[in-house]
Write a protein that holds these residues in place. Structure first.
Motif, short mmCIF file in Angstrom:
data_model
loop_
_atom_site.label_atom_id
_atom_site.label_comp_id
_atom_site.label_asym_id
_atom_site.label_seq_id
_atom_site.Cartn_x
_atom_site.Cartn_y
_atom_site.Cartn_z
N SER A 16 0.84 -1.20 0.00
CA SER A 16 0.00 0.00 0.00
C SER A 16 0.87 1.25 0.00
CB SER A 16 -0.90 0.01 1.23
OG SER A 16 -0.11 0.09 2.40
N SER A 17 0.23 2.42 -0.09
CA SER A 17 0.97 3.69 -0.14
C SER A 17 1.77 3.95 1.13
CB SER A 17 0.01 4.85 -0.42
OG SER A 17 -0.94 4.96 0.61
N SER A 18 1.46 3.28 2.24
CA SER A 18 2.22 3.45 3.48
C SER A 18 3.33 2.41 3.62
CB SER A 18 1.28 3.36 4.69
OG SER A 18 0.65 2.10 4.72
N SER A 19 3.66 1.74 2.52
CA SER A 19 4.67 0.68 2.50
C SER A 19 5.89 1.12 1.70
CB SER A 19 4.09 -0.57 1.84
OG SER A 19 2.84 -0.91 2.39
N SER A 20 7.10 0.82 2.22
CA SER A 20 8.32 1.25 1.52
C SER A 20 9.41 0.19 1.60
CB SER A 20 8.87 2.54 2.12
OG SER A 20 7.95 3.59 2.02
N ILE A 21 10.15 0.09 0.50
CA ILE A 21 11.38 -0.70 0.45
C ILE A 21 12.47 0.26 -0.01
CG2 ILE A 21 12.63 -2.59 -0.67
CD1 ILE A 21 9.92 -4.04 -0.97
N HIS A 22 13.56 0.35 0.78
CA HIS A 22 14.70 1.18 0.44
C HIS A 22 15.89 0.28 0.13
CE1 HIS A 22 13.24 4.98 2.80
NE2 HIS A 22 12.51 4.72 1.74
N LEU A 23 16.55 0.54 -0.99
CA LEU A 23 17.78 -0.14 -1.37
C LEU A 23 18.91 0.88 -1.21
CD1 LEU A 23 16.55 -1.81 -4.69
CD2 LEU A 23 16.49 -2.76 -2.38
N VAL A 24 19.89 0.57 -0.37
CA VAL A 24 20.98 1.51 -0.14
C VAL A 24 21.97 1.42 -1.30
CG1 VAL A 24 22.85 2.18 1.42
CG2 VAL A 24 20.68 1.34 2.37
N SER A 25 22.23 2.58 -1.91
CA SER A 25 23.18 2.67 -3.02
C SER A 25 24.53 2.10 -2.58
CB SER A 25 23.33 4.14 -3.42
OG SER A 25 24.22 4.27 -4.47
N PRO A 26 25.19 1.29 -3.40
CA PRO A 26 25.03 1.15 -4.84
C PRO A 26 24.06 0.05 -5.29
CG PRO A 26 27.02 0.01 -4.21
CD PRO A 26 26.42 0.62 -2.94
N LEU A 27 23.24 -0.50 -4.37
CA LEU A 27 22.27 -1.51 -4.80
C LEU A 27 21.29 -0.89 -5.81
CD1 LEU A 27 21.30 -3.37 -1.49
CD2 LEU A 27 22.94 -4.07 -3.25
N THR A 28 20.82 -1.72 -6.72
CA THR A 28 19.80 -1.33 -7.69
C THR A 28 18.74 -2.41 -7.71
OG1 THR A 28 20.85 -2.47 -9.54
CG2 THR A 28 21.51 -0.16 -9.15
N LYS A 29 17.59 -2.12 -8.29
CA LYS A 29 16.55 -3.14 -8.40
C LYS A 29 17.04 -4.30 -9.25
CE LYS A 29 13.85 -1.14 -12.24
NZ LYS A 29 14.79 -0.17 -12.73
N GLU A 30 17.89 -4.02 -10.25
CA GLU A 30 18.41 -5.08 -11.12
C GLU A 30 19.44 -5.96 -10.42
OE1 GLU A 30 17.01 -1.69 -13.62
OE2 GLU A 30 18.47 -1.80 -11.98
N SER A 31 20.18 -5.40 -9.47
CA SER A 31 21.18 -6.20 -8.76
C SER A 31 20.57 -7.00 -7.62
CB SER A 31 22.31 -5.31 -8.22
OG SER A 31 21.87 -4.48 -7.17
#
Length: 158
Positions: A106-121
């Motif tokens: 939902s709109s109150s849900s979040s996933i954070h990837l800390v750089s240098p991570l990417t969605k592709e990696s």
């Protein structure tokens, strides 16, 4: 536990759970956050990692694979993933098209990837709807948690 409490899990394999591999949640006003370090979660009957309303959860150098549902799913909370060894792969083996490798419910849900991570990696070769999706925010952040790049905007659609 209380909201300010933490559970740290290090160097563990969780395999073939009958439900979620790891389930962090708030019940009423209570509910601690979890921090996973070098944890492998595989072949869960539910999602590999499920966050419900808790906001300080982290995964560092963890792998989640072959879950029947989403690899990592957030409903009304936040999880931050970091470390080059982080991988969410080959999940959604149950075939549901509304589930993803990385899912924000939902709109109150979040996933954070800390750089240098990417969605592709991080999110690779997941079934169902694909490697990421849902109605919440998925973003690349810096070490302080500031959003650098938005991968998926939050929406109010369910």
């Amino acid at each position: 536990g209380k909201k300010e409490d933490d559970v740290n899990v290090k160097h563990l394999t969780i395999s073939q759970s009958k439900g979620y591999g790891v389930f962090g949640y708030v019940y009423g006003s209570e509910g601690m956050s979890f921090h996973l370090f070098h944890v492998h979660i595989e072949k869960s009957e539910g999602s590999g990692v499920y966050v419900f309303k808790t906001k300080r959860n982290t995964m560092s150098n963890c792998q989640v694979s072959h879950s029947k549902r989403s690899g990592a799913e957030v409903k009304g909370g936040l999880i931050t993933m970091k470390g080059s060894g982080t991988s969410i792969h080959n999940n959604v083996t149950g075939g549901r098209s509304d589930l993803y490798g990385l899912r924000t419910y939902s709109s109150s849900s979040s996933i954070h990837l800390v750089s240098p991570l990417t969605k592709e990696s991080v999110s690779i070769n997941n079934g169902g709807g694909g490697n990421y999706g849902g109605n919440g925010l998925i973003a690349i952040v810096d070490n302080e948690g500031t959003i650098v790049t938005t991968i998926q905007e939050a929406s109010d659609d369910y």
